[in-house]
Design a protein around this motif. Structure first.
Motif, PDB file in Angstrom:
ATOM      1  N   ARG A 180    -158.763 -34.280 112.165  1.00 18.58           N
ATOM      2  CA  ARG A 180    -159.598 -34.836 111.096  1.00 18.58           C
ATOM      3  C   ARG A 180    -160.574 -35.863 111.646  1.00 18.58           C
ATOM      4  NH1 ARG A 180    -155.033 -35.804 106.365  1.00 18.58           N
ATOM      5  NH2 ARG A 180    -154.302 -33.635 106.354  1.00 18.58           N
ATOM      6  N   VAL A 181    -161.736 -35.886 111.038  1.00 20.57           N
ATOM      7  CA  VAL A 181    -162.695 -36.954 111.280  1.00 20.57           C
ATOM      8  C   VAL A 181    -162.948 -37.639 109.950  1.00 20.57           C
ATOM      9  CG1 VAL A 181    -165.074 -37.514 111.916  1.00 20.57           C
ATOM     10  CG2 VAL A 181    -163.769 -35.842 113.269  1.00 20.57           C
ATOM     11  N   TRP A 182    -162.841 -38.962 109.951  1.00 17.91           N
ATOM     12  CA  TRP A 182    -163.042 -39.749 108.735  1.00 17.91           C
ATOM     13  C   TRP A 182    -164.490 -40.226 108.683  1.00 17.91           C
ATOM     14  CZ3 TRP A 182    -159.455 -39.992 104.951  1.00 17.91           C
ATOM     15  CH2 TRP A 182    -158.180 -39.532 105.277  1.00 17.91           C
ATOM     16  N   MET A 183    -165.109 -39.996 107.544  1.00 11.59           N
ATOM     17  CA  MET A 183    -166.528 -40.256 107.354  1.00 11.59           C
ATOM     18  C   MET A 183    -166.741 -41.318 106.279  1.00 11.59           C
ATOM     19  SD  MET A 183    -167.916 -37.688 109.274  1.00 11.59           S
ATOM     20  CE  MET A 183    -169.567 -37.375 108.638  1.00 11.59           C
ATOM     21  N   ARG A 184    -167.886 -41.991 106.381  1.00  9.81           N
ATOM     22  CA  ARG A 184    -168.331 -42.893 105.311  1.00  9.81           C
ATOM     23  C   ARG A 184    -169.635 -42.347 104.752  1.00  9.81           C
ATOM     24  NH1 ARG A 184    -169.411 -48.375 107.634  1.00  9.81           N
ATOM     25  NH2 ARG A 184    -169.633 -48.980 105.449  1.00  9.81           N
ATOM     26  N   HIS A 185    -169.811 -42.448 103.454  1.00  9.15           N
ATOM     27  CA  HIS A 185    -171.033 -41.973 102.814  1.00  9.15           C
ATOM     28  C   HIS A 185    -172.007 -43.132 102.654  1.00  9.15           C
ATOM     29  CE1 HIS A 185    -168.645 -43.652  99.611  1.00  9.15           C
ATOM     30  NE2 HIS A 185    -169.631 -43.550  98.739  1.00  9.15           N
ATOM     31  N   ALA A 186    -173.239 -42.810 102.310  1.00  9.65           N
ATOM     32  CA  ALA A 186    -174.290 -43.820 102.311  1.00  9.65           C
ATOM     33  C   ALA A 186    -174.403 -44.591 101.012  1.00  9.65           C
ATOM     34  CB  ALA A 186    -175.639 -43.177 102.642  1.00  9.65           C
ATOM     35  N   LYS A 187    -174.234 -43.927  99.887  1.00 12.64           N
ATOM     36  CA  LYS A 187    -174.508 -44.562  98.591  1.00 12.64           C
ATOM     37  C   LYS A 187    -173.248 -44.560  97.746  1.00 12.64           C
ATOM     38  CE  LYS A 187    -178.728 -45.037  95.930  1.00 12.64           C
ATOM     39  NZ  LYS A 187    -180.014 -44.404  95.557  1.00 12.64           N
ATOM     40  N   ALA A 188    -172.870 -45.722  97.280  1.00 14.42           N
ATOM     41  CA  ALA A 188    -171.510 -46.002  96.818  1.00 14.42           C
ATOM     42  C   ALA A 188    -170.921 -44.976  95.861  1.00 14.42           C
ATOM     43  CB  ALA A 188    -171.464 -47.399  96.191  1.00 14.42           C
ATOM     44  N   GLY A 189    -171.541 -44.773  94.698  1.00 13.82           N
ATOM     45  CA  GLY A 189    -170.911 -43.963  93.674  1.00 13.82           C
ATOM     46  C   GLY A 189    -171.071 -42.468  93.838  1.00 13.82           C
ATOM     47  N   GLU A 190    -171.958 -42.043  94.726  1.00 15.61           N
ATOM     48  CA  GLU A 190    -172.318 -40.631  94.760  1.00 15.61           C
ATOM     49  C   GLU A 190    -171.233 -39.735  95.348  1.00 15.61           C
ATOM     50  OE1 GLU A 190    -176.243 -40.127  96.378  1.00 15.61           O
ATOM     51  OE2 GLU A 190    -177.157 -41.346  94.800  1.00 15.61           O
ATOM     52  N   LEU A 191    -170.294 -40.302  96.106  1.00 15.32           N
ATOM     53  CA  LEU A 191    -169.216 -39.477  96.632  1.00 15.32           C
ATOM     54  C   LEU A 191    -168.352 -38.916  95.504  1.00 15.32           C
ATOM     55  CD1 LEU A 191    -168.148 -38.524  99.417  1.00 15.32           C
ATOM     56  CD2 LEU A 191    -166.424 -40.324  99.224  1.00 15.32           C
ATOM     57  N   ALA A 192    -168.293 -39.616  94.379  1.00 10.71           N
ATOM     58  CA  ALA A 192    -167.493 -39.162  93.242  1.00 10.71           C
ATOM     59  C   ALA A 192    -168.039 -37.874  92.635  1.00 10.71           C
ATOM     60  CB  ALA A 192    -167.429 -40.253  92.169  1.00 10.71           C
ATOM     61  N   GLU A 193    -169.290 -37.546  92.936  1.00 14.76           N
ATOM     62  CA  GLU A 193    -169.842 -36.271  92.476  1.00 14.76           C
ATOM     63  C   GLU A 193    -169.371 -35.118  93.352  1.00 14.76           C
ATOM     64  OE1 GLU A 193    -171.389 -36.130  89.724  1.00 14.76           O
ATOM     65  OE2 GLU A 193    -171.783 -38.273  89.402  1.00 14.76           O
ATOM     66  N   ARG A 194    -168.773 -35.421  94.498  1.00 17.37           N
ATOM     67  CA  ARG A 194    -168.321 -34.397  95.444  1.00 17.37           C
ATOM     68  C   ARG A 194    -166.826 -34.134  95.379  1.00 17.37           C
ATOM     69  NH1 ARG A 194    -172.750 -31.751  97.722  1.00 17.37           N
ATOM     70  NH2 ARG A 194    -174.433 -33.266  98.043  1.00 17.37           N
ATOM     71  N   PHE A 195    -166.064 -35.124  94.900  1.00 20.77           N
ATOM     72  CA  PHE A 195    -164.607 -34.995  94.862  1.00 20.77           C
ATOM     73  C   PHE A 195    -164.101 -35.194  93.445  1.00 20.77           C
ATOM     74  CE2 PHE A 195    -165.420 -35.991  99.296  1.00 20.77           C
ATOM     75  CZ  PHE A 195    -164.527 -35.161  99.965  1.00 20.77           C
ATOM     76  N   SER A 196    -163.111 -34.410  93.073  1.00 23.17           N
ATOM     77  CA  SER A 196    -162.508 -34.525  91.743  1.00 23.17           C
ATOM     78  C   SER A 196    -161.456 -35.619  91.670  1.00 23.17           C
ATOM     79  CB  SER A 196    -161.870 -33.185  91.327  1.00 23.17           C
ATOM     80  OG  SER A 196    -162.841 -32.175  91.234  1.00 23.17           O
ATOM     81  N   GLU A 197    -160.963 -36.029  92.822  1.00 20.51           N
ATOM     82  CA  GLU A 197    -159.920 -37.048  92.825  1.00 20.51           C
ATOM     83  C   GLU A 197    -160.001 -37.888  94.083  1.00 20.51           C
ATOM     84  OE1 GLU A 197    -156.570 -34.436  92.450  1.00 20.51           O
ATOM     85  OE2 GLU A 197    -156.359 -34.153  94.628  1.00 20.51           O
ATOM     86  N   TYR A 198    -159.513 -39.111  93.953  1.00 18.09           N
ATOM     87  CA  TYR A 198    -159.373 -40.025  95.080  1.00 18.09           C
ATOM     88  C   TYR A 198    -157.882 -40.292  95.298  1.00 18.09           C
ATOM     89  CZ  TYR A 198    -164.370 -41.342  94.785  1.00 18.09           C
ATOM     90  OH  TYR A 198    -165.748 -41.348  94.785  1.00 18.09           O
ATOM     91  N   HIS A 199    -157.482 -40.319  96.558  1.00 15.05           N
ATOM     92  CA  HIS A 199    -156.114 -40.682  96.914  1.00 15.05           C
ATOM     93  C   HIS A 199    -156.101 -42.178  97.226  1.00 15.05           C
ATOM     94  CE1 HIS A 199    -154.870 -36.436  97.218  1.00 15.05           C
ATOM     95  NE2 HIS A 199    -156.120 -36.257  97.615  1.00 15.05           N
ATOM     96  N   VAL A 200    -155.327 -42.922  96.452  1.00 14.47           N
ATOM     97  CA  VAL A 200    -155.315 -44.377  96.548  1.00 14.47           C
ATOM     98  C   VAL A 200    -154.251 -44.802  97.552  1.00 14.47           C
ATOM     99  CG1 VAL A 200    -155.040 -46.538  95.286  1.00 14.47           C
ATOM    100  CG2 VAL A 200    -156.112 -44.566  94.165  1.00 14.47           C
TER     101      VAL A 200
END
Length: 395
Positions: free
Chosen positions: A354-374
């Protein structure tokens, strides 16, 4: 303790990537830092920078946060129905007739939600959607906060046509003269300060940005104070909203400002790495699996083309974060189905890693994933839906 690739790999070892995780300790630390920076001025949470109800509710439960700023009226109505907040400001004018009719028909929503206007055309549109005899609707007047040192030079976001105290007072009089509207607030968003980093590593560019921001802030401070005074002669304002994650220290120092807006600094996406005044912790990351090894020094990841909105540039691309020592290929970048990475660490990657990535704009990742693992204490404590996971889309 600083998280490593091993930390995240171990926590999610039973899950298949692509997947997204929220480091809750980092999120909470970012929330506390926003409150510290606001120095007693309430922080209104900007929902578009989060787009996950669990995280929105957690931030709002943090002392120092008060009220929600939504980016669409439909979203504001959803949160009002859920009881997320009893004080919701819609940051952008709406042309959504169905949402306006729903607002007019709901007493609780009208008491909770304030919509944005910057012209009489917005008032006319509301009347067209709801009828001229609609019940009272709360409105906020938007003052343009961009910097115009010369008639032909515009620095900042292109939003409201209302720039001067005289224009603000004139629109305030129009609003208060029309039945069915109550002017409750004034907002000005200084995007050229809040949304533009001044410590990006480009020495000359950073010096110019700091010079611009000092002068822009001084000009806006005087103009905003005069506009608020002019509008208060017409209506009793409940709030004066300003700023964003990148300008809190400057905005909250203005005496007329009663609250600051913020959201992106909770997430700590890459566009907020380049500020001299603060440095949020990365609280949201996503993992992509290695699916190709085309050469010894290149590992190709599955998916990953989560490019942020805004001007087309490399700053809008996601960035490899962990393991350290990886970078994108300049001629391929991040793609819809594959994202090659190179660098010294790429030699050590194998198929399935696995490679862990960071996205550029805060809220926009939520448009790509249906869930977040806390993640809490190195383990997945819960799984929470994003807006997408709750079948909510407010684009």
């Amino acid at each position: 303790m600083k998280a490593t690739a091993t930390t995240y790999d171990t926590a999610t070892k039973d899950l298949d990537p692509p997947l997204a995780v929220v480091d809750l300790a980092a999120f909470d630390a970012n929330a506390a830092d926003l409150v510290r920076r606001a120095a007693g001025v309430p922080v209104r949470l900007v929902s578009k920078s989060v787009r996950c109800r669990f995280l929105i509710e957690r931030a709002l439960a943090t002392p120092g946060f008060a009220g929600l700023m939504c980016y669409s009226l439909a979203e504001a109505l959803w949160h009002a129905r859920l009881g997320t907040s009893d004080d919701i400001l819609v940051a952008y004018p709406t042309a959504d007739f169905a949402a306006l009719r729903a607002l007019a028909a709901d007493d609780r929503a009208r008491a909770t939600i304030t919509i944005m206007v910057d012209s009489t055309a917005h008032l006319d549109l509301v009347a067209s959607a709801t009828g001229h005899d609609h019940p009272e609707i709360r409105v906020c007047l938007e003052l343009d906060a961009s910097w115009r040192p010369l008639p032909f030079l515009h620095v900042g976001t292109r939003r409201s046509p209302v720039r001067s105290p005289r224009q603000a007072a004139a629109l305030a009089r129009e609003i208060t003269a029309r039945p069915g509207f109550r002017l409750t607030g004034l907002m000005a968003y200084e995007g050229q300060i809040a949304g533009l980093g001044d410590a990006t590593g480009g020495h000359v560019a950073d010096v110019l940005v700091r010079w611009m921001q000092r002068r822009s802030s001084a000009e806006l401070s005087g103009r905003r104070a005069a506009a608020v005074a002019a509008v208060r002669e017409v209506a009793d304002l409940e709030f004066v909203n300003g700023g964003g994650s990148g300008s809190i220290e400057l905005t909250r120092a203005e005496q007329v400002v009663t609250e600051v807006a913020a959201g992106s600094a909770l997430i700590g996406s890459t566009l907020f790495d380049g500020y001299s005044r603060f440095r949020p912790q990365p609280a949201l990351l996503f993992a992509l699996p290695v699916v190709h090894k085309p050469t010894r020094g290149i590992a190709t990841l599955y998916s990953g083309g989560f490019v942020a909105s805004g001007p087309v540039s490399a700053t809008r691309l996601p960035s490899p974060c962990l393991p350290a020592g990886l970078r994108l290929l300049p001629f391929e970048g991040a793609g819809e189905v594959q994202t090659p990475v190179t660098g010294k660490t790429a030699r050590e990657l194998r198929i399935g890693d696995r490679v862990w990535m960071r996205h550029a704009k805060a809220g926009e990742l939520a448009e790509r994933f249906s869930e977040y693992h806390v993640l809490v204490d190195g383990r997945v404590a819960r799984v929470v839906p994003t807006y997408r996971g709750e079948n909510q889309s407010f684009g």
